[in-house]
Design an enzyme around this catalytic site. Structure first.
Site, PDB file in Angstrom:
ATOM      1  N   THR A  55       0.852  -1.177   0.000  1.00 59.54           N
ATOM      2  CA  THR A  55       0.000   0.000   0.000  1.00 59.54           C
ATOM      3  C   THR A  55       0.893   1.233   0.000  1.00 59.54           C
ATOM      4  OG1 THR A  55      -1.845   1.156   1.050  1.00 59.54           O
ATOM      5  CG2 THR A  55      -0.366  -0.034   2.522  1.00 59.54           C
ATOM      6  N   GLU A  56       0.519   2.222  -0.837  1.00 61.19           N
ATOM      7  CA  GLU A  56       1.409   3.357  -1.109  1.00 61.19           C
ATOM      8  C   GLU A  56       1.781   4.137   0.145  1.00 61.19           C
ATOM      9  OE1 GLU A  56      -0.981   5.609  -3.838  1.00 61.19           O
ATOM     10  OE2 GLU A  56      -2.068   6.651  -2.268  1.00 61.19           O
ATOM     11  N   ASN A  57       0.907   4.070   1.156  1.00 62.65           N
ATOM     12  CA  ASN A  57       1.185   4.822   2.375  1.00 62.65           C
ATOM     13  C   ASN A  57       2.115   4.066   3.322  1.00 62.65           C
ATOM     14  OD1 ASN A  57      -1.253   3.250   2.422  1.00 62.65           O
ATOM     15  ND2 ASN A  57      -1.680   4.031   4.464  1.00 62.65           N
ATOM     16  N   SER A  97       8.452   4.088  -0.025  1.00 59.59           N
ATOM     17  CA  SER A  97       7.310   3.393  -0.615  1.00 59.59           C
ATOM     18  C   SER A  97       7.218   3.657  -2.116  1.00 59.59           C
ATOM     19  CB  SER A  97       6.011   3.856   0.066  1.00 59.59           C
ATOM     20  OG  SER A  97       4.912   3.137  -0.431  1.00 59.59           O
TER      21      SER A  97
END
Lengths: 219, 224
Positions: A55-57, A97
């Site tokens: 997940t990008e976060n 990320s």
């Protein structure tokens, strides 16, 4: 390989489409699922798929949506919904990320789209309407970063026009980045040689080809 | 030397009009709400705010925007279901917006903190967000020249900090915090737990103390 025509049935429903995308994700792949419908692909991955979700976060090893006591405001997905962590998960900051993404370390990302062009250009961040507030998030980074970009969308807009187009008319997210297009009526493979139809659902190849402005070949 | 403070207003002292303020958080995770509330009271105006989103609901960053203190927003994703404060200002032409792809936003701040003058990045090449920017083809692929984003002030939230200023984070609340901490002249971190020097395992420190100027102990504030 030749085009598989699934006739005697209708187009794929939303859940069926998610299941077809999940079927095509290689075992053990590192995968980012975009916000919205792509997120539902996770529900269709087999328990033993070995797929690790990014997940990008800032997380690898994201688990299913959190319920009840599992909800933790510090543990959310890109859509800002509470999720869980799986054994072997890891956390990292935003620059790492996106380095992971941009650096080509993710095998597959699945995104939604307004339009995809015959050469794999993607438009999915902005309608270009004068009163629309532009918001890109991580879409451009994912589009050019993942080794393979899968797009899932309906093939035709509400007005009946195809969203697989000769050239995108909406603002672009990335150039020549989409490798596969999963729609309710057909699955397309995109490459330097053009567009091939891998499968159709509820429509034959010839009728499909006749409804598209983009030239397509049997797979 | 990192100052350990318990008064949010003291933590925000000295922020000047016209500052570029980096504000951590992704949604509400890692959002330094106590520091933002103190910035509202502090009064600095004509700010440029750099944050992933442009405020949610009516509190935190949204309240700072509603107070008319932000001249320009630099973010990746302003439009959300609950971003009505920003949406209203933008549609009324009362705030500037620079939309930056999320990874480029992070990397531009990383570059600022790492002393990089500029970098070529493939993200956004050929799209409207590359318009007006220098583009170079490297290894057959188009790259866009991107410049650092340096902050005058960074406001971030961390899980725990020791009295030297070393920080650790919790889960996805880490997000932009470690990057922003490196990219500002003055880094202010609100933490849920202040611990003694030596209590944090050096192997697990995420933000080394060199980057942190002030720590606000939010637990102490609650007790007072």
């Amino acid at each position: 390989m030749s085009t598989v025509e699934h006739l005697g049935r209708g187009p794929l429903g939303r859940e069926e489409l998610a299941a077809v995308v999940a079927r095509d994700i290689p075992r053990g792949a590192f995968v980012n699922l975009g916000i919205g419908q792509p997120t539902t692909v996770a529900d269709h991955l087999p328990a033993d798929s070995g797929v690790i979700l990014h997940t990008e976060n800032g997380m690898l090893g994201m688990g299913p949506a959190a319920k009840g006591d599992e909800v933790d405001p510090d543990l959310i997905n890109a859509g800002k919904l509470p999720v869980t962590e799986l054994p072997g998960a890891s956390y990292f900051h935003h620059a790492d990320s996106f380095a992971m993404m941009r650096g080509g370390h993710l095998d597959v990302c699945v995104l939604g789209a307004y339009q995809v062009s015959r050469r794999g250009d993607l438009a999915n961040w902005h309608t270009g309407a004068p009163d629309a507030i532009p918001a890109v998030g991580g879409a451009m980074d994912l589009a050019i970063g993942a080794k393979q970009v899968f797009v899932m969308m309906t093939l035709f807009a509400k007005d009946g026009t195809a969203k697989l187009v000769p050239e995108c008319t909406y603002p672009l997210t990335g150039l020549a980045c989409v490798s596969r297009l999963y729609t309710d009526q057909a699955i397309f493979h995109l490459g330097p040689d053009g567009v091939t139809v891998a499968e159709t659902y509820g429509i034959g190849f010839d009728e499909l080809a006749a409804r598209l402005e983009v030239p397509v070949r049997r797979g | 030397m990192t100052a350990i403070l318990t008064d949010p207003d003291e933590a925000l002292a000295g922020v000047e009009d016209g500052s570029t303020v980096l504000i951590g958080g992704f949604g509400m995770a890692g959002m330094p709400v106590t520091l933002i509330d103190a910035l509202i009271r502090q009064g600095a105006k004509d700010l440029t705010v750099v944050s992933n989103n442009a405020g949610n609901g009516d509190t935190g960053l949204a309240a700072l925007l509603a107070a008319g203190r932000v001249r320009k927003m630099i973010c990746s994703f302003p439009r959300q279901s609950d971003s009505w404060v920003f949406d209203g200002l933008y549609r009324a032409g009362e705030i500037e917006l620079e939309v930056v792809p999320q990874g480029t936003l992070a990397e531009r701040m990383r570059a600022a903190g790492a002393g990089i003058g500029a970098f070529y990045c493939p993200t956004g090449a050929g799209t409207p967000l590359a318009e007006g920017k220098e583009t170079r083809t490297i290894d057959g692929r188009d790259h866009v020249l991107e410049y650092p984003i340096k902050g005058d002030v960074a406001l971030i939230a961390a899980h725990a900090g020791d009295r030297l200023g070393n920080l650790v984070y919790r889960k996805t609340a880490r997000n932009f915090g470690p990057v922003m901490a490196t990219a500002a002249a003055l880094t202010i971190a609100q933490v849920s737990h202040v611990v003694e020097v030596g209590d944090l395992d050096p192997e697990t420190v995420v933000t080394p103390c060199v980057y942190v100027d002030r720590i606000l102990d939010t637990k102490a504030g609650e007790a007072a």
